[in-house]
Design a protein around this motif. Structure first.
Motif, short mmCIF file in Angstrom:
data_model
loop_
_atom_site.label_atom_id
_atom_site.label_comp_id
_atom_site.label_asym_id
_atom_site.label_seq_id
_atom_site.Cartn_x
_atom_site.Cartn_y
_atom_site.Cartn_z
N TRP A 57 43.66 29.73 31.71
CA TRP A 57 42.61 30.62 32.21
C TRP A 57 41.39 30.75 31.30
O TRP A 57 40.25 30.66 31.75
CB TRP A 57 43.19 32.00 32.51
N ASP A 92 47.44 28.89 35.18
CA ASP A 92 47.10 30.24 35.64
C ASP A 92 46.66 30.15 37.11
O ASP A 92 46.99 29.19 37.82
CB ASP A 92 46.02 30.84 34.72
N ASP A 93 45.93 31.13 37.56
CA ASP A 93 45.52 31.24 38.96
C ASP A 93 44.71 30.03 39.43
O ASP A 93 44.08 29.37 38.62
CB ASP A 93 44.68 32.52 39.10
N TYR A 131 51.73 30.73 38.01
CA TYR A 131 51.15 32.07 38.18
C TYR A 131 51.31 32.52 39.63
O TYR A 131 51.18 31.70 40.55
CB TYR A 131 49.67 31.96 37.82
N CYS A 139 44.48 37.46 42.00
CA CYS A 139 43.19 38.01 41.54
C CYS A 139 42.03 37.14 42.00
O CYS A 139 40.95 37.63 42.28
CB CYS A 139 43.17 38.12 40.03
N ALA A 140 42.23 35.82 42.02
CA ALA A 140 41.14 34.92 42.41
C ALA A 140 41.14 34.67 43.92
O ALA A 140 40.40 33.82 44.41
CB ALA A 140 41.27 33.60 41.66
N SER A 205 51.48 40.89 34.41
CA SER A 205 50.06 41.04 34.12
C SER A 205 49.50 42.18 34.94
O SER A 205 49.49 42.14 36.17
CB SER A 205 49.34 39.73 34.42
N ARG A 225 51.30 42.37 29.78
CA ARG A 225 49.96 42.62 29.27
C ARG A 225 49.80 44.12 29.04
O ARG A 225 50.30 44.93 29.83
CB ARG A 225 48.95 42.10 30.28
N MET A 261 45.68 36.46 25.80
CA MET A 261 45.81 35.12 25.21
C MET A 261 44.80 34.88 24.09
O MET A 261 43.88 35.64 23.89
CB MET A 261 45.64 34.09 26.33
C1 GLA Z 1 43.58 38.48 36.01
C2 GLA Z 1 44.38 38.23 34.73
C3 GLA Z 1 43.81 37.03 34.00
C4 GLA Z 1 43.87 35.82 34.92
C5 GLA Z 1 43.11 36.11 36.22
C6 GLA Z 1 43.31 35.01 37.24
O1 GLA Z 1 42.27 38.87 35.73
O2 GLA Z 1 44.35 39.36 33.91
O3 GLA Z 1 44.53 36.79 32.81
O4 GLA Z 1 45.21 35.52 35.19
O5 GLA Z 1 43.59 37.32 36.82
O6 GLA Z 1 42.70 35.28 38.47
#
Ligand code: GLA
Length: 407
Positions: A57, A92-93, A131, A139-140, A205, A225, A261
């Motif tokens: 990410w 990640d996403d 993820y 989130c995305a 997270s 997190r 991270m």
């Molecule tokens: C959130 C998480 C990030 C990342 C994004 C991906 O913001 O906190 O670490 O994984 O989503 O969309």
């Protein structure tokens, strides 16, 4: 049959009132808030020390592709990071595609064959992370695991996934944002992973809401997190890292607080500031997930990420947390007990250039008369029993491991 208008107005008002004022719960969510009840999830026995590896990410964000992941796996082997302990290669996403007719999640075009990617990573002695989210969307805005938790856990196991970052995100659009809903949704995936039968490090997270460190272990998670997203600048990194000291009692073998991270090598901080992130994360201790492009690391980045003596502090088997010994002006003096009876002292300069001074007897009587010390960044022995004195640059850090000569 249509309800009379007055009933529809009342129902609309009630639905509106059920939506909390905090968070981003969606009043138009198609599914109502459902009471969930999932039993506490037992530990999976993983992550005896904080996980180490890489995550896509911080550098790649939504641009990550399977080709990049393969390149990172190759780089981790070539540059010595694997041998130093960085074994998780975490996507990640934005890998997610549509579900097929059976409801199985499919990778999107950037990723293609996820099993082939896992095989590639495993063939290099590494592990693959992925993820998802308890929401319908991540989130995305990609497909989440809502309503498909067990199916996705089975799919991840079938692909050979070894690590799951599970991001609350889209679940805010479905359930009111309460501790109970978060806890139950995280337990649901924790239980699904155990049931699927493959060892998977489970990483939660959200941004540290509802003191997640107090209830994270009951979800079956190995880490969570504790802060909003880190960015590649001094204030963001240092605030997250030092804040973690208040939470140290909640972290230990198998269950770690995660201040996010690493940004080391991403270009927004000075070498001293990146050395501080590596030192502070290792002292806490916190997961060491590199977030840079591993193909193009300069010498300073390599030296920081590959410092075996500092990594050994992070990975100390006792997993004791750091504590604040004192403050000397802008310098934080942290100490951490190691499994072998030594103590690591971390000097962290949060201000301009400063000189620090510390007699070893401040660490306890057994260090008063004879001690050996080693500078973990300079890789040199410090013989003198005189008080330790060092000058730290602005935002610089120093780690000294002190061994009592008579134990
Ligand atoms: C959130 C998480 C990030 C990342 C994004 C991906 O913001 O906190 O670490 O994984 O989503 O969309």
């Amino acid at each position: 049959m249509q309800l009379p208008l007055s009933y529809r107005v009342i129902a609309t008002v009630l639905a509106f009132l059920a939506v909390p004022v905090t968070g981003c719960a969606n009043a138009n969510a198609s599914e109502p808030a459902a009471p969930l009840a999932v039993a506490p999830v037992p530990s999976n026995g993983l992550a005896a020390t904080p996980p180490m590896g890489w995550n896509s990410w911080n550098h790649f964000a939504g641009r990550i592709t399977a080709a990049d992941v393969r390149a990172m796996a190759d780089a981790i082997v070539a540059n010595g990071m694997r041998e130093a302990g960085y074994v998780y290669v975490n996507i990640d996403d934005t890998w997610e595609g549509d579900r097929n007719a059976a409801g199985d999640i499919q990778p999107n075009d950037k990723f293609g064959d996820m099993k082939a990617l896992a095989d590639y990573v495993h063939a290099r002695g590494l592990k693959l992370g992925i993820y998802s989210s308890p929401g319908a969307k991540t989130c995305a805005g990609f497909a989440g695991s809502h309503g498909h938790e067990e199916q996705d856990a089975r799919q991840f196991a079938a692909w050979g996934i070894d690590y799951l970052k599970y991001d609350y995100c889209g679940a805010r659009d479905i359930y009111p944002v309460t501790q109970r809903n978060q806890e139950m949704l995280f337990r649901k995936m924790g239980a699904a992973l155990l049931k699927a039968g493959r060892p998977v490090v489970y990483s939660l997270s959200q941004s540290g809401e509802f003191d997640i460190w107090r209830w994270g272990p009951q979800t079956g998670a190995n880490l969570w997190r504790t802060t909003p997203d880190i960015s590649d600048d001094w204030n963001s990194m240092s605030q997250r890292g030092f804040r973690q000291l208040e939470l140290s009692a909640w972290s230990g073998p198998g269950h770690w607080s995660d201040p996010d991270m690493l940004e080391i090598g991403n270009g927004g901080m000075s070498t001293d500031e990146y050395r501080t992130q590596m030192s502070l994360w290792s002292m806490l201790p916190a997961p060491l997930l590199a977030g840079n492009d591993l193909r193009t690391m300069d010498a300073a980045t390599r030296e920081i990420l590959l410092n075996r003596e500092v990594i050994a502090v992070d990975q100390d088997p006792a997993g004791h947390p750091a504590r604040r010994l004192e403050r000397q002006g802008d310098v934080e003096v942290l100490v951490r007990d190691m499994a072998d009876g030594s103590v690591v002292v971390g000097f962290f300069n949060r201000g301009e250039k400063a000189t620090v001074r510390l007699p070893w007897r401040r660490l306890g009587n057994r260090f008063a008369t004879a001690a050996q010390a080693r500078d973990l960044w300079l890789h040199t022995a410090i013989d003198s029993m005189a008080p330790f004195v060092a000058t730290l640059p602005r935002h610089g850090a120093s780690l000294i491991r002190v061994i009592a000569a008579t134990r």
